[in-house]
Write an enzyme that holds these catalytic residues in place. Structure first.
Site, PDB file in Angstrom:
ATOM      1  N   CYS A   1      35.541  -3.024  30.301  1.00 36.95           N
ATOM      2  CA  CYS A   1      35.267  -2.078  31.375  1.00 36.95           C
ATOM      3  C   CYS A   1      34.970  -2.807  32.695  1.00 36.95           C
ATOM      4  O   CYS A   1      35.880  -3.243  33.362  1.00 36.95           O
ATOM      5  CB  CYS A   1      34.157  -1.122  30.958  1.00 36.95           C
TER       6      CYS A   1
ATOM      7  N   GLU B   1      34.474  -1.281  21.656  1.00 39.93           N
ATOM      8  CA  GLU B   1      33.384  -1.513  20.695  1.00 39.93           C
ATOM      9  C   GLU B   1      32.948  -0.220  19.998  1.00 39.93           C
ATOM     10  O   GLU B   1      32.382  -0.252  18.912  1.00 39.93           O
ATOM     11  CB  GLU B   1      32.190  -2.199  21.368  1.00 39.93           C
TER      12      GLU B   1
ATOM     13  N   HIS C   1      35.939   1.071  26.241  1.00 40.49           N
ATOM     14  CA  HIS C   1      34.885   0.424  25.450  1.00 40.49           C
ATOM     15  C   HIS C   1      35.334   0.394  23.995  1.00 40.49           C
ATOM     16  O   HIS C   1      34.925   1.244  23.200  1.00 40.49           O
ATOM     17  CB  HIS C   1      33.570   1.193  25.588  1.00 40.49           C
TER      18      HIS C   1
ATOM     19  N   LYS D   1       0.829  -1.213   0.000  1.00 42.29           N
ATOM     20  CA  LYS D   1       0.000   0.000   0.000  1.00 42.29           C
ATOM     21  C   LYS D   1       0.869   1.272   0.000  1.00 42.29           C
ATOM     22  O   LYS D   1       1.800   1.402   0.798  1.00 42.29           O
ATOM     23  CB  LYS D   1      -0.910   0.013   1.230  1.00 42.29           C
TER      24      LYS D   1
HETATM   25  N1  GLN Z   1      30.677   0.344  36.920  1.00 49.10           N
HETATM   26  C1  GLN Z   1      32.026   0.476  36.502  1.00 49.10           C
HETATM   27  C2  GLN Z   1      32.543   1.882  36.673  1.00 49.10           C
HETATM   28  O1  GLN Z   1      31.774   2.813  36.780  1.00 49.10           O
HETATM   29  C3  GLN Z   1      32.167   0.035  35.059  1.00 49.10           C
HETATM   30  C4  GLN Z   1      31.464   0.913  34.099  1.00 49.10           C
HETATM   31  C5  GLN Z   1      31.318   0.296  32.753  1.00 49.10           C
HETATM   32  O2  GLN Z   1      31.434  -0.907  32.589  1.00 49.10           O
HETATM   33  N2  GLN Z   1      31.012   1.105  31.770  1.00 49.10           N
HETATM   34  O3  GLN Z   1      33.721   2.098  36.699  1.00 49.10           O
END
Ligand code: GLN
Length: 572
Positions: A386, A551, A549, A186
């Protein structure tokens, strides 16, 4: 002057406006132009830092410490660019600036009004993010017809008037349903979206039609007649298996040439999709598939939002897999089930690798620690991100260094072995400089240890060289230079993004090192304190943790070194 491509969405949300915007950017890039992308988020939140990830998806972190909507992540993953936080514009930021300026008397007694002051501030922000680029994509969040969109559409129309229509093009992304009871595609909702957009004086130059299937000629003609837009500018974007196919599909309809023609331009270079195609082919038909367990805290997350809350980890594994011609099957395991039932841990044997991702708070922590212990002892490839690094340090301190009470003060504030702790000076520095309160946010430089496994991975993937260049760029900006820390001469330095408060307690580093934990990278703070950024174990083939991180820096065709190493080891 840059050319603007404005992307707006019609009919409904969630049809893939972000990936379409990123795909258009990728196409223009492939035709030889310098491209960036801006995301407009019409919510009042200043940024995404306080949004619930289970509702809104993951919080994306930029090099310059922005906590942003995940669409910026999509742009980076497609365009292989580091996009700064100013490329995300929210209603909250716009109003805050206007009100702050008013309080400082900058409007010199004028009545500050919605028009022109709000659109003017929006335009200022758009132009500010556009410097040095040939093309700027501007994605308007939400759906046409939302009240919140109005100031942004007004501003874009006004930008069009200022710079001339020849420098700005509109793309409408719509959805064409195929109701199951009639099995017919549609076009009516699309027609209505076009009409809604025209109420703002905006007529789309291109319509990208998301649907289960490609549009047939009849449907294209129908839209042509209704919207007065030639049917060659009605482009199909059918459902696909991986989003990375989209630029290829759009190019089948010659979108790149058509868009450039709209601006009176031609390709600067012959697009070469061979490498991209190969990676897509590897995603679709990998030679082998590895099974990875991601052990985290998944309460409050229904089946549907899980992947979105950890979208960057998903993507990073996929990118690494694509480069290695390996598929990655991800299983999300709730760490709670490993809390009191050690037998359950043996189920982890069936995985080729284990990840403990980032997280906050006490819930499920002992389960994660048991998981890490199992991975370490049984030599299953382990990647700690982390919190995944912090808890690996806790596990090692408890079980190898005999510090039975070892813990992070995030969970156990009174522990007598605080191996992970907030650094008081850190808190002060961060608060004074207003970098998101007590969080370490954004890109920080890490100096890597010679001969470490981590260094080898950054060398092997070419990231070391890339990061050295990027550091030079960032050092030009004073506030960035502060964040990056002290850079030592002739040392191998890399960049990753951060979002955390706690650190490996420097007081325990010697002991941990003596017992075999290798600290393969550190960040040197302004006062010369070293904060640990990477750990690895020499006894295990792949047991690596990072305080960052990684990623957030993974792109298709340019995978994150740690994910690359991890998947490679899973595939052995
Ligand atoms: N909680 C942990 C800190 O604040 C790890 C944080 C996280 O994994 N982004 O250091």
């Amino acid at each position: 002057m840059p050319k603007y491509i404005v992307v707006a969405g019609g009919v409904m949300s969630g049809v893939g406006k972000g990936v379409t915007t990123a795909s258009i950017g990728k196409i223009i890039q492939e035709h030889g132009y310098k491209v960036t992308a801006i995301k407009i988020d019409p919510y009042i939140n200043y940024d995404a830092g306080t949004l619930r990830p289970t509702e809104h998806g993951e919080v994306w972190v930029t090099d310059d410490g922005g906590e942003i909507d995940q669409d910026l992540g999509t742009y980076e993953r497609f365009l292989n660019l580091d996009i700064p936080k100013r490329n995300n514009i929210t209603t909250g930021q716009v109003y805050k600036t206007v009100i702050d300026k008013e309080r400082q008397g900058e409007y010199l007694g004028q009545t500050v009004q919605f028009i022109p002051h709000i659109p003017d501030e929006i335009k200022r922000r758009i132009k500010d993010a556009s410097n040095d680029f040939d093309f700027v994509l501007v994605e308007v969040g939400g759906t046409i017809g939302d009240y919140e969109n109005i100031p942004f559409l007004f501003a874009l129309k006004s930008l069009e008037r200022e710079i001339g229509k020849q420098n700005l093009s509109y793309v409408l992304v719509t959805y064409l349903p195929i109701p199951s009871h009639i099995e017919e595609m549609k076009t009516k909702p699309t027609q209505q979206a076009i009409r809604l957009l025209s109420e703002h004086g905006i007529f789309p130059d291109f319509i990208i039609c998301r649907a289960k299937k490609s549009l047939d000629v009849v449907r294209k003609k129908k839209i042509e007649t209704y919207a007065n837009i030639i049917s060659e500018h009605v482009i199909s974007e059918p459902d696909i298996e991986t989003v990375y196919q989209i630029p290829l599909d759009l190019e089948k309809e010659k979108l790149g040439d058509k868009l450039l023609k709209e601006f009176g331009m031609k390709s600067k270079k012959q697009p070469n999709w061979a490498e991209w195609k190969k990676l897509v082919e590897n995603i679709l038909n990998p030679k082998k598939t590895v099974k990875v367990a991601i052990v985290g805290k998944y309460i409050d997350i229904g089946d549907y939002n899980l992947a979105d809350s950890y979208i960057s980890i998903n993507q990073a594994l996929m990118h690494a897999g694509a480069s290695l011609n390996a598929g990655v099957e991800i299983n999300w395991l709730d760490s709670k089930m490993f809390e009191n039932n050690k037998k359950k841990l043996t189920e982890l044997k069936e995985y080729n690798g284990i990840i403990v991702p980032g997280g906050f708070g006490a819930s499920g922590v002992e389960g994660k620690i048991n998981t890490i212990n199992y991975a370490r002892i049984n030599k299953i490839p382990y990647l700690g991100l982390c919190y995944g690094l912090q808890l690996a340090v806790v596990e090692f301190a408890r079980n190898v260094c005999s510090l039975k009470d070892a813990h992070t003060t995030e969970v156990s504030p009174k522990t007598n072995a605080p191996v992970i702790d907030v650094q008081p000076a850190q808190r002060e520095i961060l608060e004074k400089n207003m970098y998101g309160g007590t969080m370490r946010l954004g890109a920080y430089a890490a100096i890597l240890k010679d001969k470490s496994k981590v260094l080898k991975l950054y060398e092997e993937t070419g990231r070391l060289k890339e990061d050295e260049k990027r550091i030079q760029e960032l050092m030009k900006d004073k506030s960035q230079a502060f964040r990056l820390g002290i850079l030592e001469k002739n040392k191998k330095t890399v960049l990753e993004r951060h979002r955390h408060r706690y650190e490996v307690n420097p007081k325990y580093v010697d002991l941990l090192e003596k017992r075999g934990m290798v600290f393969s990278g550190y960040y040197m703070r302004g006062d010369k304190t070293r904060l640990m950024e990477y750990i690895e174990l020499s006894k295990n083939e792949f047991f690596i943790g990072t305080q960052s991180h990684p990623e957030f820096k993974s792109r298709l065709g340019n995978p994150s070194p740690l994910f690359y190493g991890f998947v490679k080891n899973c595939n052995k």
